[in-house]
Design a protein around this motif. Sequence first.
Motif, short mmCIF file in Angstrom:
data_model
loop_
_atom_site.label_atom_id
_atom_site.label_comp_id
_atom_site.label_asym_id
_atom_site.label_seq_id
_atom_site.Cartn_x
_atom_site.Cartn_y
_atom_site.Cartn_z
N CYS A 206 2.92 5.07 20.02
CA CYS A 206 3.77 5.92 19.12
C CYS A 206 3.14 6.28 17.98
N PRO A 222 3.99 8.10 11.26
CA PRO A 222 2.82 8.42 10.30
C PRO A 222 1.55 8.26 11.02
N LEU A 224 -1.88 6.97 10.88
CA LEU A 224 -2.12 5.58 10.39
C LEU A 224 -3.30 5.52 9.31
N VAL A 227 -2.80 3.57 6.16
CA VAL A 227 -2.89 2.14 5.93
C VAL A 227 -3.84 1.93 4.57
N ILE A 239 2.92 -5.56 9.97
CA ILE A 239 2.75 -5.40 11.42
C ILE A 239 3.05 -6.74 11.94
N VAL A 245 6.62 -2.16 3.50
CA VAL A 245 6.10 -2.70 2.51
C VAL A 245 6.39 -1.52 1.34
N GLY A 248 5.80 4.05 2.28
CA GLY A 248 6.01 5.41 2.53
C GLY A 248 7.64 5.55 2.29
N MET A 255 9.62 0.95 14.57
CA MET A 255 8.55 -0.14 14.19
C MET A 255 8.89 -1.61 13.95
C1 HEC Z 1 6.78 1.41 19.92
C2 HEC Z 1 6.42 2.46 18.93
C3 HEC Z 1 5.45 1.97 17.88
C4 HEC Z 1 4.27 1.31 17.95
C5 HEC Z 1 3.60 0.61 19.26
C6 HEC Z 1 3.69 1.11 16.83
N1 HEC Z 1 4.48 1.69 15.71
FE1 HEC Z 1 3.99 1.98 13.75
N2 HEC Z 1 5.99 2.96 13.50
C7 HEC Z 1 6.65 3.42 14.32
C8 HEC Z 1 7.54 4.09 13.99
C9 HEC Z 1 8.63 4.84 14.81
C10 HEC Z 1 7.29 4.09 12.59
C11 HEC Z 1 8.16 4.92 11.54
C12 HEC Z 1 9.19 4.19 10.73
C13 HEC Z 1 10.21 3.70 11.94
O1 HEC Z 1 10.96 4.44 12.13
O2 HEC Z 1 10.26 2.56 12.40
C14 HEC Z 1 6.16 3.48 12.34
C15 HEC Z 1 5.75 3.26 11.11
C16 HEC Z 1 4.54 2.60 10.79
C17 HEC Z 1 3.94 2.45 9.52
C18 HEC Z 1 4.32 2.96 8.01
C19 HEC Z 1 5.29 1.92 7.48
C20 HEC Z 1 5.87 2.13 6.32
O3 HEC Z 1 6.14 1.45 5.53
O4 HEC Z 1 6.01 3.40 6.19
C21 HEC Z 1 2.79 1.71 9.75
C22 HEC Z 1 1.65 1.28 8.69
C23 HEC Z 1 2.53 1.37 10.94
N3 HEC Z 1 3.64 1.99 11.68
C24 HEC Z 1 1.63 0.71 11.51
C25 HEC Z 1 1.46 0.46 13.08
C26 HEC Z 1 0.26 -0.35 13.71
C27 HEC Z 1 -0.87 -0.54 12.67
C28 HEC Z 1 0.39 -0.17 15.09
C29 HEC Z 1 -0.41 -0.78 15.96
C30 HEC Z 1 -0.87 -2.24 15.84
C31 HEC Z 1 1.68 0.56 15.18
N4 HEC Z 1 2.29 0.74 13.85
C32 HEC Z 1 2.16 0.40 16.59
C33 HEC Z 1 6.43 3.19 15.85
C34 HEC Z 1 5.27 2.39 16.54
#
Ligand code: HEC
Length: 296
Positions: A206, A222, A224, A227, A239, A245, A248, A255
Amino acid sequence: MLRTLIMTVGVVAAAAALGFGAVYFMSEARLRDAARGSAFDAAIPSDAASLERGRHIARTRGCFGCHGQQLEGKDFGEQWDWPERAVAPNLAAYARAHDAATMEAAIRQGIGADGRALMAMPSFNFTRLTDDDTAALIAFLRSAPVTKSDLPEAKLGWSVRFDLARGAETTMTDWVRAVPALRVDAAAEPERARGEYLAMTMCNECHGLDVRGQMLFGPPTPDLAMVAAISRADFERLITTGVGVGVGGRELGLMGLVAPDRFPALTSEEIDALYAYLVSLAGEPAAPDVFWRPAP
Ligand code: HEC
Ligand code: HEC
């Protein structure tokens, strides 16, 4: 008069049939333009430790989320209007019906058992899995109990076929080819290399194929490298619970859904390595000219 009308209708119908036929033929040609690499011939283990390793890979890479908590398969039906109807097959049953090379082609190469490119299965996320981890994953899937399920047929849809035919749509084999190679030298920096491996087989589903952000489809995600702005403890909380937290200022949507399903299973060593790698990206420029992150 009537005769002319009947003829016109006939000609239009014939032209339409030809048009649909051409679109069908050309889209099938695109889907079949997917030659498997050399056949996967790693030995499939059967010891308890490897099966547990395979379960861990399946859990942390989201197989359960999309294929069902009993691996019984899932109809994405109306949830995804693309590619009209995506249906994730019953994985436990599939694993018993297909050999390891067929499974590896689906998991790491984006090619289905029928030899056609997949469209909705995120094989680009798994293409960097090592042979050992792939073999353990296959072993686990074969050992998982089969839960019976009644799934509808998947449908590709004419609009996707039309886009495939005119070269405006990508298949999973295109995506797999676009995944950047792993770069960190494991001999020199073992922890950062482990972290890169985890990020590039879990988060790049993603967060862009290089985990530096994605704006092509779905909610934008975003870079990554962000972090680096949060502590190790906040990162773990984010995570493993899917609760933001506040860094952003985002409400977590997707997520928040996937994180609690997949990432609580990570060991603290894995979280250390993932954190070390993502923090280290902060100073590095992200590639500006990639299709999943078009220039603004
Ligand atoms: C299935 C899709 C998906 C996967 C897999 C994924 N993410 Fe995300 N992540 C998102 C989306 C979409 C957002 C933006 C916020 C939202 O819409 O949930 C996000 C936001 C984040 C943020 C920002 C949070 C914030 O507070 O702004 C972090 C840090 C993050 N992800 C870390 C990770 C990490 C590390 C992994 C792997 C271990 C991961 N993500 C795997 C979809 C995913
Ligand atoms: C984002 C959802 C998603 C995730 C995550 C996912 N799959 Fe899939 N998978 C699908 C869909 C949807 C299909 C049906 C084919 C298609 O639409 O591309 C599929 C098809 C498959 C197939 C059959 C391919 C064929 O047609 O021959 C296999 C094997 C498979 N997945 C294995 C896995 C494994 C193993 C994992 C975890 C490592 C996994 N999938 C994770 C959605 C997913």
